[in-house]
Design a protein around this motif. Structure first.
Motif, PDB file in Angstrom:
ATOM      1  N   ARG A 146       0.875  -1.325   0.038  1.00 35.26           N
ATOM      2  CA  ARG A 146       0.139   0.002   0.018  1.00 35.26           C
ATOM      3  C   ARG A 146       0.867   1.273   0.129  1.00 35.26           C
ATOM      4  N   GLN A 147       0.364   2.196  -0.610  1.00 31.30           N
ATOM      5  CA  GLN A 147       0.807   3.542  -0.735  1.00 31.30           C
ATOM      6  C   GLN A 147       0.160   4.339   0.008  1.00 31.30           C
ATOM      7  N   VAL A 148       0.714   5.070   1.160  1.00 30.21           N
ATOM      8  CA  VAL A 148      -0.434   5.948   2.241  1.00 30.21           C
ATOM      9  C   VAL A 148       0.617   6.853   2.720  1.00 30.21           C
ATOM     10  N   VAL A 149      -0.300   8.108   2.548  1.00 30.39           N
ATOM     11  CA  VAL A 149       0.328   9.384   2.995  1.00 30.39           C
ATOM     12  C   VAL A 149      -0.374   9.578   4.254  1.00 30.39           C
ATOM     13  N   ARG A 179      -3.908  23.689   3.721  1.00 33.29           N
ATOM     14  CA  ARG A 179      -2.724  24.500   3.589  1.00 33.29           C
ATOM     15  C   ARG A 179      -1.788  24.528   4.630  1.00 33.29           C
ATOM     16  N   THR A 180      -2.032  23.966   5.762  1.00 31.31           N
ATOM     17  CA  THR A 180      -1.094  23.852   6.918  1.00 31.31           C
ATOM     18  C   THR A 180      -0.661  22.470   7.351  1.00 31.31           C
ATOM     19  N   HIS A 181      -0.757  21.640   6.255  1.00 34.52           N
ATOM     20  CA  HIS A 181      -0.483  20.401   6.485  1.00 34.52           C
ATOM     21  C   HIS A 181       1.013  19.813   5.918  1.00 34.52           C
ATOM     22  N   TYR A 182       1.760  18.796   6.402  1.00 37.01           N
ATOM     23  CA  TYR A 182       2.805  18.270   6.354  1.00 37.01           C
ATOM     24  C   TYR A 182       2.477  16.825   5.822  1.00 37.01           C
ATOM     25  N   ALA A 183       3.094  16.394   4.702  1.00 32.05           N
ATOM     26  CA  ALA A 183       2.739  15.010   4.348  1.00 32.05           C
ATOM     27  C   ALA A 183       3.929  14.098   4.499  1.00 32.05           C
ATOM     28  N   VAL A 184       3.716  12.964   4.815  1.00 34.13           N
ATOM     29  CA  VAL A 184       4.664  11.848   4.794  1.00 34.13           C
ATOM     30  C   VAL A 184       4.242  10.728   4.268  1.00 34.13           C
ATOM     31  N   TYR A 185       4.853  10.175   3.071  1.00 32.38           N
ATOM     32  CA  TYR A 185       4.370   9.083   2.061  1.00 32.38           C
ATOM     33  C   TYR A 185       5.099   8.065   2.035  1.00 32.38           C
ATOM     34  N   PHE A 186       4.496   7.035   2.411  1.00 36.99           N
ATOM     35  CA  PHE A 186       5.380   5.742   2.464  1.00 36.99           C
ATOM     36  C   PHE A 186       4.865   4.670   1.321  1.00 36.99           C
ATOM     37  N   HIS A 239       8.214  13.302   1.267  1.00 36.71           N
ATOM     38  CA  HIS A 239       7.637  14.044   2.228  1.00 36.71           C
ATOM     39  C   HIS A 239       7.544  15.744   1.846  1.00 36.71           C
ATOM     40  N   GLY A 240       6.624  16.348   2.231  1.00 37.44           N
ATOM     41  CA  GLY A 240       6.687  17.737   1.960  1.00 37.44           C
ATOM     42  C   GLY A 240       5.352  18.569   2.353  1.00 37.44           C
ATOM     43  N   ASP A 241       5.375  19.720   2.367  1.00 37.72           N
ATOM     44  CA  ASP A 241       4.105  20.501   2.495  1.00 37.72           C
ATOM     45  C   ASP A 241       3.206  20.699   1.466  1.00 37.72           C
ATOM     46  N   LEU A 242       1.939  20.380   1.836  1.00 43.38           N
ATOM     47  CA  LEU A 242       0.872  20.743   0.946  1.00 43.38           C
ATOM     48  C   LEU A 242       0.805  22.215   0.465  1.00 43.38           C
ATOM     49  N   HIS A 243       0.647  22.430  -0.885  1.00 43.74           N
ATOM     50  CA  HIS A 243       0.541  23.780  -1.411  1.00 43.74           C
ATOM     51  C   HIS A 243       0.028  23.693  -2.845  1.00 43.74           C
ATOM     52  N   ASP A 244      -0.398  24.824  -3.208  1.00 45.16           N
ATOM     53  CA  ASP A 244      -0.915  24.943  -4.598  1.00 45.16           C
ATOM     54  C   ASP A 244       0.123  25.776  -5.602  1.00 45.16           C
ATOM     55  N   ARG A 261      -3.778  14.368  11.996  1.00 45.31           N
ATOM     56  CA  ARG A 261      -4.884  14.337  11.152  1.00 45.31           C
ATOM     57  C   ARG A 261      -5.454  13.290  10.544  1.00 45.31           C
ATOM     58  N   GLY A 262      -4.602  12.275  10.287  1.00 41.54           N
ATOM     59  CA  GLY A 262      -4.994  10.829   9.724  1.00 41.54           C
ATOM     60  C   GLY A 262      -4.250  10.607   8.569  1.00 41.54           C
ATOM     61  N   TYR A 263      -4.801   9.763   7.773  1.00 41.22           N
ATOM     62  CA  TYR A 263      -3.996   9.216   6.534  1.00 41.22           C
ATOM     63  C   TYR A 263      -4.876   8.856   5.478  1.00 41.22           C
ATOM     64  N   ILE A 264      -4.349   8.902   4.313  1.00 48.04           N
ATOM     65  CA  ILE A 264      -5.026   8.628   2.847  1.00 48.04           C
ATOM     66  C   ILE A 264      -4.101   7.704   2.266  1.00 48.04           C
ATOM     67  N   ASP A 265      -5.032   6.516   1.782  1.00 43.69           N
ATOM     68  CA  ASP A 265      -4.468   5.391   0.927  1.00 43.69           C
ATOM     69  C   ASP A 265      -4.575   5.714  -0.666  1.00 43.69           C
ATOM     70  N   VAL A 266      -3.435   5.979  -1.039  1.00 43.32           N
ATOM     71  CA  VAL A 266      -3.381   6.424  -2.502  1.00 43.32           C
ATOM     72  C   VAL A 266      -2.509   5.164  -3.303  1.00 43.32           C
TER      73      VAL A 266
END
Length: 376
Positions: A79-82, A147-154, A117-122, A176-181
Motif C-alpha cells: 500500500r502507498q499511504v500518506v 494549506r497547513t499540513h505536512y505530508a509523509v508518504y510511504f 515528504h513535503g508541505d501541501l501547497h498549490d 490528522r489521519g491518513y489517505i491510501d493512495v
C-alpha cells in the motif's frame, strides 16, 4: 562529477537496476548530453556503468542493491499511504523532525519502503480539497486547513503497518489521519507535485541524500533526524546517484517531465531511441493462448480484469497504452541478449475494484519491436 567514476568497462557483465529517474536529476541528463542522439547504445552502457558504481558504493556500507526492489518498484499488494501532520504554530524548530520522532518508533524493522515528504501547497496547481476531505481516514472530528499540513508518504506498507501507525498517532493533537493512495486518483496526482524524496528504508538501514559534495557515500544525516537513536544505520549517498537510482516515482497522470522520463528510460533499457507512442508492440499469439489464457493463475487474473476473450492484437494495444501512461522498471538483459524491462500497470476489475500488475516486456533489436514476456 568525477570523470573517473563515469566510464569504465566491465567485460561480459551487464548490471541490472530497478528504476531510473530521468525527470529531475543531473546525472542522467549529463550522460545524455555526452552522446549524440544516434548513439543510444553508448547512453545505455553509461547508465549501466553508473548503476554498477552505485551498487559498489552501497555494498561498501553493507547494503545489497537487489534488496531495494520492493522499496523502489510499485509492488502488487503493498500500500502507498500518506500521513498528515498540521504544522501551524508548531513550537518545534523543525516539524518534520518532530513528526518523525512520533512515527519512527512504530515502523516495522523489516520494512522496505521509500519515504517522501513535503508541505501541501498549490504552487503546481490547485489543492484537491474535496478529494482530500473525502478520502482522509481521520484521527478525529473537525474541519482541516489543508494549506497547513505536512505530508509523509510511504510505499509498500502492509495493512498492519498502516493500522499500527494510525493507532500510535491517533492521540497526537497535530496528527490528522491518513489517505491510501495505492490506486490512481486526484490525490495521488496532486502529491506527485508536492512531496519529494527523503529516505529509502531497508530493514535497519536508512538511505538518504547528503547533498552534492563528496564523499560519494557516507553516514551523514544533514537534517538532524537523529536516526541512529531509533536503531537505524544511516547510509548517505551523493545527490546525483540518489536522484537517478534511488528515487521512487509516484505514478501520476501528467507528471512533470513524464514523457521525457519514458523516452530516456526506454533508451537506457533497450539501447535504442524509441518513441513510446510510435514503438511496435506485439503479443505472440502462443504467449496468449498457451500461457496467459491456459495457466490457471494467469487465466484467473485475465478473467478478473475482463480480458479472458482478448486477442493478441487487442492485448498489444492495451500494453502500448499502459507504456505511454506508466514508468519503466526492472531493467536487465535476458539470456538471449534481449533487453527486458517492466511496466507497472493498474487494471480495472469487473467487480469494480482495481489491481496492479507488472508487465514484463522485451525489446528485440533485430525486429525493432517490444513484445510481452509475462504478467505478474
Amino acid at each position: 562529477m568525477s570523470a573517473s567514476l563515469l566510464i569504465f568497462d566491465i567485460v561480459g557483465y551487464v548490471p541490472d537496476f530497478h528504476t531510473l529517474n530521468a525527470r529531475d536529476n543531473s546525472l542522467v541528463h549529463w550522460i545524455y548530453s555526452q552522446f549524440a542522439r544516434s548513439d543510444a547504445s553508448a547512453f545505455r552502457t553509461a547508465i549501466q556503468t553508473e548503476a554498477e558504481n552505485l551498487r559498489g558504493l552501497l555494498a561498501s556500507r553493507s547494503v545489497r542493491y537487489d534488496d531495494l526492489k520492493s522499496a523502489l518498484v510499485p509492488t502488487r499488494d503493498g500500500r502507498q499511504v500518506v500521513f498528515l501532520y498540521d504544522w501551524l504554530d508548531d513550537p518545534s524548530l523543525n516539524y518534520a523532525v518532530a513528526f518523525a520522532k512520533l512515527y519512527l518508533p512504530h515502523l516495522r524493522k523489516t520494512l522496505r519502503t521509500s519515504m517522501l515528504h513535503g508541505d501541501l501547497h498549490d504552487f503546481g496547481g490547485p489543492i484537491p480539497i474535496q478529494s482530500l476531505d473525502n478520502e482522509l481516514v481521520r484521527s478525529g472530528p473537525g474541519a482541516l486547513n489543508w494549506r497547513t499540513h505536512y505530508a509523509v508518504y510511504f510505499t509498500n506498507l502492509r495493512d498492519d503497518d498502516v493500522t499500527t501507525l494510525h493507532e500510535a498517532l491517533v492521540e497526537v493533537p497535530r496528527y490528522r489521519g491518513y489517505i491510501d493512495v495505492s490506486r490512481e486518483g486526484p490525490v495521488r496526482d496532486y502529491l506527485d507535485r508536492t512531496v519529494a524524496h527523503e529516505w529509502v528504508m531497508t530493514d535497519d538501514k536508512i538511505l538518504l541524500d547528503h547533498g552534492g559534495d563528496e564523499p560519494y557515500v557516507s553516514d551523514q544525516d544533514p537534517v538532524g533526524f537523529d536516526l541512529q537513536a531509533f536503531g537505524y544505520q544511516v547510509v548517505s549517498v551523493i545527490d546525483f546517484y540518489f536522484a537517478a537510482f534511488l528515487s521512487y516515482k509516484i505514478e501520476a497522470q501528467d507528471a512533470f517531465q513524464a514523457s521525457e522520463d519514458r523516452d530516456l528510460t526506454l533508451a537506457a533499457a533497450t539501447g535504442a531511441w524509441l518513441d513510446v507512442d510510435a514503438a511496435s508492440v506485439v503479443v505472440p499469439p502462443e504467449k496468449l493462448v498457451k500461457y496467459l489464457l491456459r495457466d490457471e493463475g494467469k487465466l484467473r487474473l485475465m478473467t478478473s480484469i475482463g480480458l479472458q476473450d482478448v486477442t493478441a492484437d487487442e492485448l498489444a494495444k492495451i500494453i502500448k497504452a499502459k507504456m505511454s501512461q506508466s514508468y519503466l522498471y526492472d531493467f536487465r538483459d535476458a539470456p538471449d541478449g534481449a533487453s527486458v524491462f517492466a511496466v507497472s500497470a493498474e487494471f480495472e476489475k469487473v467487480d469494480g475494484g482495481s489491481v496492479r500488475r507488472l508487465l514484463a516486456l522485451k525489446y528485440d533489436k533485430g525486429a525493432d519491436a517490444i513484445s510481452l514476456v509475462s504478467m505478474y
